[in-house]
Write a protein that holds these residues in place. Structure first.
Motif, short mmCIF file in Angstrom:
data_model
loop_
_atom_site.label_atom_id
_atom_site.label_comp_id
_atom_site.label_asym_id
_atom_site.label_seq_id
_atom_site.Cartn_x
_atom_site.Cartn_y
_atom_site.Cartn_z
N LEU A 22 0.85 -1.19 0.00
CA LEU A 22 0.00 0.00 0.00
C LEU A 22 0.88 1.23 0.00
O LEU A 22 1.36 1.68 1.05
CB LEU A 22 -0.94 -0.03 1.20
CG LEU A 22 -1.86 -1.27 1.27
CD1 LEU A 22 -2.62 -1.30 2.59
CD2 LEU A 22 -2.81 -1.30 0.09
N ASP A 23 1.14 1.76 -1.20
CA ASP A 23 1.99 2.93 -1.41
C ASP A 23 1.15 4.03 -2.05
O ASP A 23 1.26 4.30 -3.26
CB ASP A 23 3.17 2.59 -2.33
CG ASP A 23 4.05 1.46 -1.83
OD1 ASP A 23 3.81 0.97 -0.71
OD2 ASP A 23 4.97 1.07 -2.55
N PRO A 24 0.29 4.68 -1.29
CA PRO A 24 -0.69 5.59 -1.89
C PRO A 24 -0.09 6.91 -2.37
O PRO A 24 0.52 7.65 -1.58
CB PRO A 24 -1.69 5.82 -0.75
CG PRO A 24 -0.88 5.63 0.50
CD PRO A 24 0.10 4.55 0.17
N ASP A 25 -0.28 7.21 -3.63
CA ASP A 25 0.15 8.48 -4.24
C ASP A 25 -1.10 9.22 -4.69
O ASP A 25 -1.71 8.86 -5.70
CB ASP A 25 1.06 8.20 -5.43
CG ASP A 25 1.53 9.47 -6.12
OD1 ASP A 25 1.08 10.57 -5.73
OD2 ASP A 25 2.34 9.37 -7.06
N GLN A 38 -10.62 12.15 3.17
CA GLN A 38 -9.75 11.06 3.61
C GLN A 38 -9.46 10.16 2.41
O GLN A 38 -9.67 8.95 2.44
CB GLN A 38 -10.39 10.28 4.76
CG GLN A 38 -11.79 9.79 4.50
CD GLN A 38 -12.29 8.89 5.62
OE1 GLN A 38 -11.76 8.88 6.74
NE2 GLN A 38 -13.30 8.09 5.32
N ALA A 39 -8.95 10.79 1.36
CA ALA A 39 -8.74 10.09 0.09
C ALA A 39 -7.78 8.92 0.23
O ALA A 39 -7.98 7.86 -0.39
CB ALA A 39 -8.23 11.07 -0.97
N ILE A 40 -6.74 9.09 1.03
CA ILE A 40 -5.76 8.01 1.18
C ILE A 40 -6.40 6.79 1.82
O ILE A 40 -6.21 5.66 1.36
CB ILE A 40 -4.54 8.51 1.99
CG1 ILE A 40 -3.73 9.49 1.13
CG2 ILE A 40 -3.68 7.35 2.45
CD1 ILE A 40 -2.54 10.10 1.84
N ALA A 66 3.05 9.34 5.94
CA ALA A 66 3.63 10.42 6.74
C ALA A 66 3.87 11.68 5.92
O ALA A 66 3.68 12.80 6.41
CB ALA A 66 4.94 9.94 7.37
N SER A 67 4.27 11.52 4.65
CA SER A 67 4.56 12.70 3.82
C SER A 67 3.30 13.51 3.52
O SER A 67 3.38 14.69 3.17
CB SER A 67 5.22 12.27 2.52
OG SER A 67 4.33 11.54 1.70
N GLN A 73 -4.88 8.33 9.18
CA GLN A 73 -5.53 7.49 8.18
C GLN A 73 -4.86 6.11 8.11
O GLN A 73 -5.53 5.09 7.92
CB GLN A 73 -5.50 8.16 6.80
CG GLN A 73 -6.36 9.41 6.73
CD GLN A 73 -6.38 10.03 5.34
OE1 GLN A 73 -6.83 9.41 4.39
NE2 GLN A 73 -5.89 11.28 5.23
N LEU A 74 -3.54 6.08 8.28
CA LEU A 74 -2.83 4.80 8.33
C LEU A 74 -3.29 3.99 9.53
O LEU A 74 -3.54 2.78 9.41
CB LEU A 74 -1.32 5.03 8.38
CG LEU A 74 -0.46 3.78 8.60
CD1 LEU A 74 -0.70 2.73 7.52
CD2 LEU A 74 1.03 4.17 8.66
N ALA A 75 -3.40 4.63 10.69
CA ALA A 75 -3.85 3.92 11.89
C ALA A 75 -5.26 3.37 11.69
O ALA A 75 -5.56 2.23 12.07
CB ALA A 75 -3.79 4.84 13.10
#
Length: 273
Positions: A22-25, A38-40, A66-67, A73-75
């Motif tokens: 999961l490398d969301p860009d 909360q798109a990510i 983090a960037s 959202q990750l949590a």
């Protein structure tokens, strides 16, 4: 259940060695997602739901969150994975590498805040940088060994006086000394199948290998599987990220991700024999 027990069960019950990274860009999200507050989270949740039937786990990369100041959202995403797909391991890809109380806090971040079943770490500072993670006896510690990037050879191929390259020395340290609770694994890239084979031979059947580098990075599935599988035709978490995440930028983005995940799983299974 320990990390390795959960992983073994996932290999068996999902009939898959595929792990989705999961490398969301946000710049690559479908237009229907980009406007969300909360798109990510929404994008990653959509990928998880679409691909869960075809995978042995998920690997969020912490820097992508983090960037974008999206740690919450990750949590929330990690919590969603645990509640919705409790049978699938969650590997936090953070590649931390520090010592003492700092490493203790990195371990707490991974295992408590994000509820990770395993975390990737950098062994360059030696055993002191690994030991704090081992205090969490049921959790996985996946140690960088032979990475998929071209520059990895700058250090990982450095030879000792006996002629042994550093990456094989790391493999031996993990298998013979550091793997106190049987929960350690190694990161070995698919882009170097000969080195992958040497690592598998060095560590035996029971050390799982996290294998990035197929898909967008060009690693060959057949060569990867033949080099890295153990005698049970398991032993690997073969990671694919961009090829699955961004299979389509249209309204069919979930269907496209599911199709690529299924195709990749099937190709891996065909290579397992």
């Amino acid at each position: 259940m320990t990390f390795t027990e959960k992983l073994e069960a996932a290999w068996k019950n999902s009939n898959s060695l595929l792990m989705v990274g999961l490398d969301p860009d946000p710049n690559r999200f479908p237009p229907c997602i980009q406007q969300s507050k909360q798109a990510i989270f929404d994008f990653c949740k959509g990928i998880i739901d679409a691909t869960a039937p075809y995978v042995c786990g998920f690997k969020p990369q912490i820097a992508y969150f983090a960037s974008e100041s999206a740690e919450e959202q990750l949590a929330a995403l990690c919590d969603y994975i645990h509640k919705t797909y409790p049978h699938l391991p969650l590997v936090l890809d953070s590649k931390r590498g520090d010592i003492g109380t700092t490493a203790e806090h990195y371990a707490k971040e991974a295992y408590k805040r994000y509820q990770a079943d395993a975390v990737t770490v950098n062994p360059y500072m030696g055993f002191d940088s690994i030991e704090p993670y081992l205090a969490w006896q049921n959790k996985g510690v996946i140690i960088l060994c032979r990475t998929s990037n071209p520059g990895g050879s700058d250090l990982q191929f450095f030879e000792s006086s006996s002629g042994e390259p550093l990456y094989l020395h790391v493999a031996s340290l993990v298998a013979e000394k550091w793997n106190r609770h049987g929960q350690c694994g190694l990161v070995v890239g698919a882009t170097f199948p000969e080195e992958l084979k040497k690592v598998r031979e060095r560590v035996g059947d029971d050390v799982p290998l996290l294998v990035p580098g197929i898909g967008a990075q060009g690693g060959d599935i057949n060569s990867t599987v033949q080099a890295g599988k153990n005698t049970r035709s398991t032993g690997m978490m073969i990671n694919s990220s961009r090829a699955i995440l961004y299979a389509s930028s249209g309204d069919d983005w979930q269907e496209a991700a599911a199709a690529v995940a299924m195709q990749t799983r099937d190709a891996i299974n065909a290579a397992r024999g």
